[in-house]
Design an enzyme around this catalytic site. Structure first.
Site, mmCIF file in Angstrom:
data_model
loop_
_atom_site.group_PDB
_atom_site.id
_atom_site.type_symbol
_atom_site.label_atom_id
_atom_site.label_comp_id
_atom_site.label_asym_id
_atom_site.label_seq_id
_atom_site.Cartn_x
_atom_site.Cartn_y
_atom_site.Cartn_z
ATOM 1 N N LYS A 15 0.833 -1.214 0.000
ATOM 2 C CA LYS A 15 0.000 0.000 0.000
ATOM 3 C C LYS A 15 0.860 1.254 0.000
ATOM 4 O O LYS A 15 0.650 2.170 -0.792
ATOM 5 C CB LYS A 15 -0.923 0.039 1.235
ATOM 6 C CG LYS A 15 -1.828 -1.155 1.387
ATOM 7 C CD LYS A 15 -2.681 -1.058 2.635
ATOM 8 C CE LYS A 15 -1.927 -1.028 3.945
ATOM 9 N NZ LYS A 15 -1.223 -2.277 4.292
ATOM 10 N N ARG A 90 -9.479 1.571 8.879
ATOM 11 C CA ARG A 90 -9.090 0.196 9.169
ATOM 12 C C ARG A 90 -10.152 -0.541 9.966
ATOM 13 O O ARG A 90 -9.952 -1.711 10.285
ATOM 14 C CB ARG A 90 -7.815 0.237 10.023
ATOM 15 C CG ARG A 90 -6.594 -0.323 9.334
ATOM 16 C CD ARG A 90 -5.489 -0.070 10.308
ATOM 17 N NE ARG A 90 -4.332 -0.838 10.118
ATOM 18 C CZ ARG A 90 -3.232 -0.399 9.513
ATOM 19 N NH1 ARG A 90 -3.204 0.769 8.941
ATOM 20 N NH2 ARG A 90 -2.170 -1.150 9.470
ATOM 21 N N ARG A 129 11.914 -5.147 4.958
ATOM 22 C CA ARG A 129 11.636 -3.722 4.665
ATOM 23 C C ARG A 129 12.588 -2.774 5.405
ATOM 24 O O ARG A 129 12.928 -2.977 6.554
ATOM 25 C CB ARG A 129 10.204 -3.383 5.073
ATOM 26 C CG ARG A 129 9.927 -1.873 5.039
ATOM 27 C CD ARG A 129 8.500 -1.519 5.203
ATOM 28 N NE ARG A 129 7.817 -2.281 6.219
ATOM 29 C CZ ARG A 129 6.505 -2.439 6.247
ATOM 30 N NH1 ARG A 129 5.756 -1.892 5.314
ATOM 31 N NH2 ARG A 129 5.945 -3.132 7.211
ATOM 32 N N ARG A 162 11.402 -1.116 11.017
ATOM 33 C CA ARG A 162 10.330 -0.803 11.953
ATOM 34 C C ARG A 162 10.278 -1.815 13.092
ATOM 35 O O ARG A 162 10.446 -3.011 12.876
ATOM 36 C CB ARG A 162 8.979 -0.803 11.205
ATOM 37 C CG ARG A 162 8.781 0.456 10.421
ATOM 38 C CD ARG A 162 7.615 0.424 9.491
ATOM 39 N NE ARG A 162 6.401 -0.228 9.986
ATOM 40 C CZ ARG A 162 5.276 -0.306 9.283
ATOM 41 N NH1 ARG A 162 5.215 0.254 8.078
ATOM 42 N NH2 ARG A 162 4.224 -0.913 9.767
ATOM 43 N N ARG A 173 -0.207 -8.627 13.695
ATOM 44 C CA ARG A 173 -0.823 -7.611 12.822
ATOM 45 C C ARG A 173 -1.714 -8.266 11.765
ATOM 46 O O ARG A 173 -2.751 -7.745 11.411
ATOM 47 C CB ARG A 173 0.274 -6.763 12.154
ATOM 48 C CG ARG A 173 0.874 -5.723 13.101
ATOM 49 C CD ARG A 173 2.194 -5.176 12.599
ATOM 50 N NE ARG A 173 2.099 -4.547 11.314
ATOM 51 C CZ ARG A 173 3.132 -4.361 10.489
ATOM 52 N NH1 ARG A 173 4.338 -4.764 10.841
ATOM 53 N NH2 ARG A 173 2.968 -3.761 9.342
#
Ligand code: AP5
Length: 216
Positions: A15, A90, A129, A162, A173
């Site tokens: 996203k 969300r 990431r 992160r 998550r």
């Protein structure tokens, strides 16, 4: 009339990557709820302190705090023509509130690209990431590495991993996504806004499909 596009999808689907490109193409502002929370954590604000307690556990920040933050952000001048929303809404409560908010701003949700990918891919993507400290530009150690390790190609700032990308937090998550955010797929499908996009393709191909679908 303003234009509002919501990018929906599980953690790691791409996203943020697509929102960044779409914002450049459309000249709309990219509003990422996750980035706004991370900015608040970095600036040690009260909102950041509260948000961190949820984010570290892989849970959603409360609807009240999130909605107030987004309302404030969308009220700013750089959103007068609309925005690309990444990570918000969300929950169905957030989606209802957004609808009301946009009506006040004289707009509506125009399209909801829903980017999908299998769980094993989401885990590989979040695990590799790297994000840039200054503006949240996104890299991946294997799929889209920076030219120089640890440095953002665009603004030269430090790249970091992160805290919530640890494997056990990503698993949480994902569970939270399936429980609390998946209902939005039907919510927007019923309203005729949902556009399904296969996220398991090279970034450029995902963008191409996204832009073609949005033009329709
Ligand atoms: P947030 O920051 O929004 O995280 P997320 O939704 O879990 O999504 P991600 O940022 O992990 O993934 P992405 O889909 O953007 O993927 P990306 O493009 O980076 O939220 C974090 C936390 O904040 C939440 O857990 C919650 O606590 C809180 N929060 C945020 N919003 C909230 C809300 N509305 N309500 C309540 N709480 C909220 O890509 C991932 C990786 O894959 C990158 O390395 C990228 O380079 C790579 N990649 C991307 N596309 C491709 C591709 N096509 N091929 C190969 N690699 C790719």
């Amino acid at each position: 009339m303003s234009t509002y596009i919501i990018l929906l999808g599980p953690p790691g689907a791409g996203k943020g990557t697509q929102a960044e490109i779409l914002a450049q193409t459309t000249k709309l502002s990219h509003i990422s709820s996750g980035d706004l929370f991370r900015e608040n954590i970095q600036n040690q604000t009260e909102l950041g302190r509260l948000a961190k307690s949820y984010m570290d556990k892989g849970e959603l920040v409360s609807d009240d705090l999130t909605i107030a933050m987004i309302r404030d952000r969308l009220s700013r001048a750089d959103c007068k023509d609309g925005a690309i929303l990444d990570g918000f809404p969300r929950t169905p409560i957030q989606a209802d509130e957004l609808e009301q908010m946009l009506a006040e701003f004289g707009g509506q949700v125009d399209a909801v690209p829903y980017v999908t990918a299998a769980e094993s891919i989401l885990i590989e993507r979040t695990g590799g990431r790297w994000s840039c400290r200054a503006q949240g530009h996104i890299y991946h150690k294997k799929f889209s590495p920076p030219k120089q390790e640890g440095i953002c190609d665009i603004d030269g700032s430090e790249l970091f991993q992160r805290d919530d990308d640890k494997e056990e937090t990503v698993a949480k998550r994902l569970r939270v996504y399936f429980d609390r955010t998946m209902p939005l797929v039907e919510y927007y499908r019923k309203r005729g806004k949902l556009i399904e996009i296969n996220g398991v393709q090279p970034v450029e191909q995902v963008t191409k499909e996204l832009l073609t679908a949005l033009k329709k």
